[in-house]
Design an enzyme around this catalytic site. Structure first.
Site, short mmCIF file in Angstrom:
data_model
loop_
_atom_site.label_atom_id
_atom_site.label_comp_id
_atom_site.label_asym_id
_atom_site.label_seq_id
_atom_site.Cartn_x
_atom_site.Cartn_y
_atom_site.Cartn_z
N ARG A 16 -14.06 -0.73 -0.23
CA ARG A 16 -14.92 0.29 0.40
C ARG A 16 -15.23 -0.08 1.86
O ARG A 16 -14.69 0.51 2.79
CB ARG A 16 -16.22 0.47 -0.41
CG ARG A 16 -17.00 1.74 -0.10
CD ARG A 16 -17.75 1.74 1.19
NE ARG A 16 -18.77 0.68 1.27
CZ ARG A 16 -19.49 0.44 2.35
NH1 ARG A 16 -19.34 1.19 3.44
NH2 ARG A 16 -20.36 -0.56 2.37
N ASP A 17 -16.03 -1.10 2.07
CA ASP A 17 -16.46 -1.41 3.44
C ASP A 17 -15.28 -1.86 4.29
O ASP A 17 -15.22 -1.57 5.50
CB ASP A 17 -17.54 -2.50 3.43
CG ASP A 17 -18.42 -2.46 4.68
OD1 ASP A 17 -18.21 -1.57 5.52
OD2 ASP A 17 -19.30 -3.32 4.80
N HIS A 208 -25.44 -9.18 2.94
CA HIS A 208 -24.19 -8.53 3.37
C HIS A 208 -23.99 -8.86 4.84
O HIS A 208 -24.79 -8.46 5.68
CB HIS A 208 -24.36 -7.02 3.16
CG HIS A 208 -23.23 -6.17 3.63
ND1 HIS A 208 -22.30 -5.63 2.76
CD2 HIS A 208 -22.87 -5.73 4.85
CE1 HIS A 208 -21.42 -4.90 3.44
NE2 HIS A 208 -21.75 -4.95 4.72
N HIS A 210 -21.35 -9.32 8.32
CA HIS A 210 -20.09 -9.06 9.03
C HIS A 210 -19.84 -10.21 9.99
O HIS A 210 -20.77 -10.84 10.49
CB HIS A 210 -20.17 -7.72 9.77
CG HIS A 210 -19.93 -6.55 8.88
ND1 HIS A 210 -18.73 -5.90 8.79
CD2 HIS A 210 -20.75 -5.95 7.98
CE1 HIS A 210 -18.81 -4.93 7.90
NE2 HIS A 210 -20.03 -4.93 7.39
N CYS A 241 -14.31 -1.83 13.34
CA CYS A 241 -14.22 -0.47 13.86
C CYS A 241 -12.92 -0.28 14.65
O CYS A 241 -12.62 -1.05 15.56
CB CYS A 241 -15.42 -0.19 14.77
SG CYS A 241 -15.35 1.45 15.51
N ASN A 250 -16.13 -7.69 7.07
CA ASN A 250 -17.07 -8.52 6.32
C ASN A 250 -16.59 -9.97 6.35
O ASN A 250 -15.48 -10.25 6.75
CB ASN A 250 -17.14 -8.04 4.87
CG ASN A 250 -17.53 -6.58 4.78
OD1 ASN A 250 -16.66 -5.72 4.74
ND2 ASN A 250 -18.80 -6.32 4.77
#
Ligand code: MG
Length: 306
Positions: A16-17, A208, A210, A241, A250
């Site tokens: 997902r991420d 979580h 990054h 991005c 991540n």
């Protein structure tokens, strides 16, 4: 200092991420293989899709199709990310066994990310948590941009605590603190975890991170040192991005597992299988992934199960 935990649970968020921030859309069959490889490696909580507007996030347009092809296993949680009630209803119908909702501390980011104010997202979360309970579904919530916002800059810790308090009213089984854009540093992790825990004693916390500014693994260590036993990570460290070339995803699952295993902390995950999956991802994405162990390999060689 309290002793380090004996075990850490990893939530694999790559499907997902990771994938939602890739410039290309991975075909459904490849996503299903990705998730299957994660399960085969021993991961038992996997964020498999987000149920959001496919026009805004085309990478997740096949969320229902992915879920339809996954085997139903009692020992695996398929997590669906949702941002509103419509998304929750889709995730429930698709067969997710856990839903995660995100509420952003920064009102500006919340409006840009989910089209409504933070207050409106909190109200939506309270409704979703009720609906999840009625449906017998696990529901957790992420407090996003807890370590800084690209639009509002520094977020006061008091604001993070306030949002955590408000989402905790729905009694989620876990609250995640997210460094959504990868600006956090370890001392922040220590402070924010302590302040949230003080405000909400007994509430299970997840973190979580990054790795955008290369502080991700240091932040993970700080979280574990603070007693957080659940961490998000993505195989290969994919994501970032497409419009910001320096951005990365991540923290890489295999790099995290390596660090924890060498420290004597068990994750139940097969490190060699993760590295192999990272290399498989490179082939699927047609580029190198950020993870270090995908390049360097493990040490010592025989360390297979962490
Ligand atoms: Mg993220």
């Amino acid at each position: 200092m309290t002793p380090l935990p004996a075990t850490v649970e990893i939530v694999e968020v790559g499907p997902r991420d990771g994938l939602q921030n890739e410039p290309t859309v991975m075909p459904t069959a490849a996503k299903v293989e990705f998730i299957g490889r994660a399960m085969a490696a021993g991961l038992r909580r996997i964020e498999v899709a987000s149920f959001v507007n496919p026009k805004r996030v085309p990478q997740m347009a096949d969320a229902e199709a992915v879920l339809a092809q996954l085997p139903r296993r009692a020992d695996v949680q398929y997590v669906g990310l949702v941002l509103n009630r419509k998304g929750f209803d889709r995730a429930l119908a698709a067969g997710c066994t856990e839903v995660g909702m995100a509420v952003v501390t920064s009102d500006t980011f919340n409006r840009r990310n989910q089209g409504v104010s933070t207050d409106e997202s909190i109200a939506a979360w309270l409704d979703i948590a009720r609906a999840a309970r009625a449906a017998g579904l696990r529901a957790q919530v992420t407090v996003s941009t807890a370590f800084g916002c690209p639009f509002e800059g520094e977020i006061p810790v008091a604001r993070v605590v306030e949002v955590a308090r408000r989402v905790a009213e729905a009694e989620p089984f876990e609250i995640a603190l997210a460094d959504t854009i990868g600006v956090g540093v370890p001392s922040q992790v220590t402070e924010i975890v302590a302040r949230v825990r003080e405000a909400l004693p007994g509430v299970a916390l997840r973190c979580h991170f990054h790795n955008t500014r290369n502080t991700g693994l240091a932040n993970a260590y700080a979280a574990v040192e603070a007693g957080v036993t659940v961490l998000d990570a993505s195989i290969g460290g994919i994501g970032g991005c497409p419009f910001a070339p320096a951005a990365t995803g991540n923290i890489p699952t295999e790099d995290l597992v390596y660090m924890l295993a060498r420290m004597g902390i068990r994750t139940g995950v097969d490190l060699e299988a993760l590295i192999a999956t990272g290399r498989w991802l490179e082939g699927e994405l047609g580029r190198a992934v950020p993870g270090a162990l995908v390049k360097a390999g493990s040490f010592p060689k025989a360390r297979a199960i962490a």
